[in-house]
Design a protein around this motif. Structure first.
Motif, PDB file in Angstrom:
ATOM      1  N   PRO A  89     -14.757   2.718   9.123  1.00  0.00           N
ATOM      2  CA  PRO A  89     -14.207   2.698   7.518  1.00  0.00           C
ATOM      3  C   PRO A  89     -13.441   1.380   7.326  1.00  0.00           C
ATOM      4  N   THR A  90     -13.612   0.941   5.996  1.00  0.00           N
ATOM      5  CA  THR A  90     -12.873  -0.266   5.517  1.00  0.00           C
ATOM      6  C   THR A  90     -11.536   0.169   4.624  1.00  0.00           C
ATOM      7  N   VAL A  91     -10.542  -0.486   4.940  1.00  0.00           N
ATOM      8  CA  VAL A  91      -9.364  -0.091   4.402  1.00  0.00           C
ATOM      9  C   VAL A  91      -8.872  -1.220   3.289  1.00  0.00           C
ATOM     10  N   TYR A  92      -8.700  -1.145   2.087  1.00  0.00           N
ATOM     11  CA  TYR A  92      -7.953  -1.917   1.149  1.00  0.00           C
ATOM     12  C   TYR A  92      -6.520  -1.719   1.222  1.00  0.00           C
ATOM     13  N   ILE A  93      -5.719  -2.814   1.143  1.00  0.00           N
ATOM     14  CA  ILE A  93      -4.116  -2.703   1.131  1.00  0.00           C
ATOM     15  C   ILE A  93      -3.566  -3.068  -0.182  1.00  0.00           C
ATOM     16  N   SER A  94      -3.162  -2.067  -1.011  1.00  0.00           N
ATOM     17  CA  SER A  94      -2.638  -2.262  -2.149  1.00  0.00           C
ATOM     18  C   SER A  94      -0.998  -2.077  -2.211  1.00  0.00           C
ATOM     19  N   GLY A  95      -0.612  -3.031  -3.048  1.00  0.00           N
ATOM     20  CA  GLY A  95       1.033  -2.912  -3.276  1.00  0.00           C
ATOM     21  C   GLY A  95       1.301  -4.091  -4.255  1.00  0.00           C
ATOM     22  N   PRO A  96       2.605  -4.138  -4.248  1.00  0.00           N
ATOM     23  CA  PRO A  96       3.127  -5.303  -5.223  1.00  0.00           C
ATOM     24  C   PRO A  96       3.230  -6.263  -4.466  1.00  0.00           C
ATOM     25  N   MET A  97       2.931  -7.593  -5.480  1.00  0.00           N
ATOM     26  CA  MET A  97       2.951  -8.934  -5.061  1.00  0.00           C
ATOM     27  C   MET A  97       3.915  -9.778  -6.145  1.00  0.00           C
ATOM     28  N   SER A  98       3.541  -9.678  -7.505  1.00  0.00           N
ATOM     29  CA  SER A  98       4.291 -10.270  -8.565  1.00  0.00           C
ATOM     30  C   SER A  98       5.898 -10.329  -8.553  1.00  0.00           C
ATOM     31  N   PRO A 106       4.804   0.343   0.118  1.00  0.00           N
ATOM     32  CA  PRO A 106       5.956   0.825  -0.573  1.00  0.00           C
ATOM     33  C   PRO A 106       6.096   0.149  -2.046  1.00  0.00           C
ATOM     34  N   GLY A 107       6.431   0.693  -3.052  1.00  0.00           N
ATOM     35  CA  GLY A 107       6.467   0.110  -4.240  1.00  0.00           C
ATOM     36  C   GLY A 107       5.420  -0.153  -5.270  1.00  0.00           C
ATOM     37  N   TRP A 108       4.413   0.398  -4.702  1.00  0.00           N
ATOM     38  CA  TRP A 108       3.007   0.224  -5.363  1.00  0.00           C
ATOM     39  C   TRP A 108       3.107   0.662  -6.923  1.00  0.00           C
ATOM     40  N   GLN A 109       3.757   1.766  -7.037  1.00  0.00           N
ATOM     41  CA  GLN A 109       3.988   2.334  -8.349  1.00  0.00           C
ATOM     42  C   GLN A 109       4.455   1.487  -9.394  1.00  0.00           C
ATOM     43  N   ASP A 110       5.201   0.526  -8.999  1.00  0.00           N
ATOM     44  CA  ASP A 110       5.989  -0.371  -9.701  1.00  0.00           C
ATOM     45  C   ASP A 110       5.262  -1.672  -9.890  1.00  0.00           C
ATOM     46  N   SER A 111       4.106  -1.714  -9.642  1.00  0.00           N
ATOM     47  CA  SER A 111       3.267  -2.853 -10.039  1.00  0.00           C
ATOM     48  C   SER A 111       2.149  -2.710 -10.809  1.00  0.00           C
ATOM     49  N   ARG A 112       2.002  -3.453 -11.626  1.00  0.00           N
ATOM     50  CA  ARG A 112       0.891  -3.273 -12.762  1.00  0.00           C
ATOM     51  C   ARG A 112      -0.581  -3.395 -11.882  1.00  0.00           C
ATOM     52  N   GLY A 113      -0.941  -4.303 -10.975  1.00  0.00           N
ATOM     53  CA  GLY A 113      -1.893  -4.415 -10.578  1.00  0.00           C
ATOM     54  C   GLY A 113      -2.124  -3.359  -9.746  1.00  0.00           C
ATOM     55  N   ALA A 114      -1.247  -2.708  -8.526  1.00  0.00           N
ATOM     56  CA  ALA A 114      -1.492  -1.588  -7.670  1.00  0.00           C
ATOM     57  C   ALA A 114      -1.643  -0.368  -8.464  1.00  0.00           C
ATOM     58  N   VAL A 115      -0.948  -0.249  -9.806  1.00  0.00           N
ATOM     59  CA  VAL A 115      -1.432   1.058 -10.320  1.00  0.00           C
ATOM     60  C   VAL A 115      -2.724   0.932 -10.840  1.00  0.00           C
ATOM     61  N   VAL A 116      -3.311   0.014 -11.164  1.00  0.00           N
ATOM     62  CA  VAL A 116      -5.009  -0.377 -11.675  1.00  0.00           C
ATOM     63  C   VAL A 116      -5.789   0.038 -10.441  1.00  0.00           C
ATOM     64  N   GLU A 117      -5.248  -0.742  -9.072  1.00  0.00           N
ATOM     65  CA  GLU A 117      -6.252  -0.469  -7.869  1.00  0.00           C
ATOM     66  C   GLU A 117      -6.224   1.057  -7.681  1.00  0.00           C
ATOM     67  N   ASN A 118      -5.009   1.855  -7.882  1.00  0.00           N
ATOM     68  CA  ASN A 118      -4.927   3.087  -7.498  1.00  0.00           C
ATOM     69  C   ASN A 118      -5.680   3.839  -8.541  1.00  0.00           C
ATOM     70  N   ASP A 119      -5.770   3.650  -9.752  1.00  0.00           N
ATOM     71  CA  ASP A 119      -6.414   4.485 -10.515  1.00  0.00           C
ATOM     72  C   ASP A 119      -8.155   4.201 -10.228  1.00  0.00           C
ATOM     73  N   ILE A 120      -8.677   2.770  -9.954  1.00  0.00           N
ATOM     74  CA  ILE A 120      -9.980   2.736  -9.741  1.00  0.00           C
ATOM     75  C   ILE A 120     -10.320   3.207  -8.449  1.00  0.00           C
ATOM     76  N   ALA A 121      -9.429   3.256  -7.537  1.00  0.00           N
ATOM     77  CA  ALA A 121      -9.938   4.061  -6.058  1.00  0.00           C
ATOM     78  C   ALA A 121      -9.805   5.335  -6.349  1.00  0.00           C
ATOM     79  N   ASN A 122      -9.070   5.984  -7.146  1.00  0.00           N
ATOM     80  CA  ASN A 122      -9.297   7.468  -7.385  1.00  0.00           C
ATOM     81  C   ASN A 122     -10.488   7.854  -7.990  1.00  0.00           C
ATOM     82  N   ILE A 123     -11.023   6.994  -9.138  1.00  0.00           N
ATOM     83  CA  ILE A 123     -12.075   7.313  -9.998  1.00  0.00           C
ATOM     84  C   ILE A 123     -13.412   7.030  -8.967  1.00  0.00           C
TER      85      ILE A 123
END
Length: 101
Positions: A2-11, A70-87
């Motif tokens: 399996p391939t894992v994508y790392i999502s989180g806050p950056m900006s 940690p902190g992904w939910q405060d990141s606009r980009g990570a929230v978008v990534e989370n939504d797409i991953a779920n979809i």
């Protein structure tokens, strides 16, 4: 494997939070997974948030699992990534829980 994508806050974070992304990538790779780490992407020519997201989303759609820092939910980009991953039906899990495997 399996391939894992790392999502989180950056900006707005020191060093764009790259050290946290790279630590996570090292741990996940040591567990035997292939890793897509957006912190390794080159700077896009446009140098914009949208440019970075285009690179990141191209990685995300190739993955089986999205691991959230940690902190992904405060990141606009990570929230978008989370939504797409779920979809797309990827497994989505917080880093803390993933490392317990």
């Amino acid at each position: 494997m399996p391939t894992v994508y790392i999502s989180g806050p950056m900006s707005g974070l020191p060093e764009s939070n790259y050290p946290a992304f790279n630590r996570a990538a090292e741990h996940i790779a040591a567990m035997g997974y292939a890793v897509e780490n957006p912190a390794e992407n080159p700077e896009p020519a446009c140098k914009s948030w949208a440019g970075y997201m285009r690179l990141a989303l191209a990685q995300l759609v190739r993955c089986d699992i999205s691991v959230r820092l940690p902190g992904w939910q405060d990141s606009r980009g990570a929230v978008v990534e989370n939504d797409i991953a779920n979809i797309l039906g990827l497994e989505v899990v917080d880093l803390h829980d993933f490392l317990k495997r």
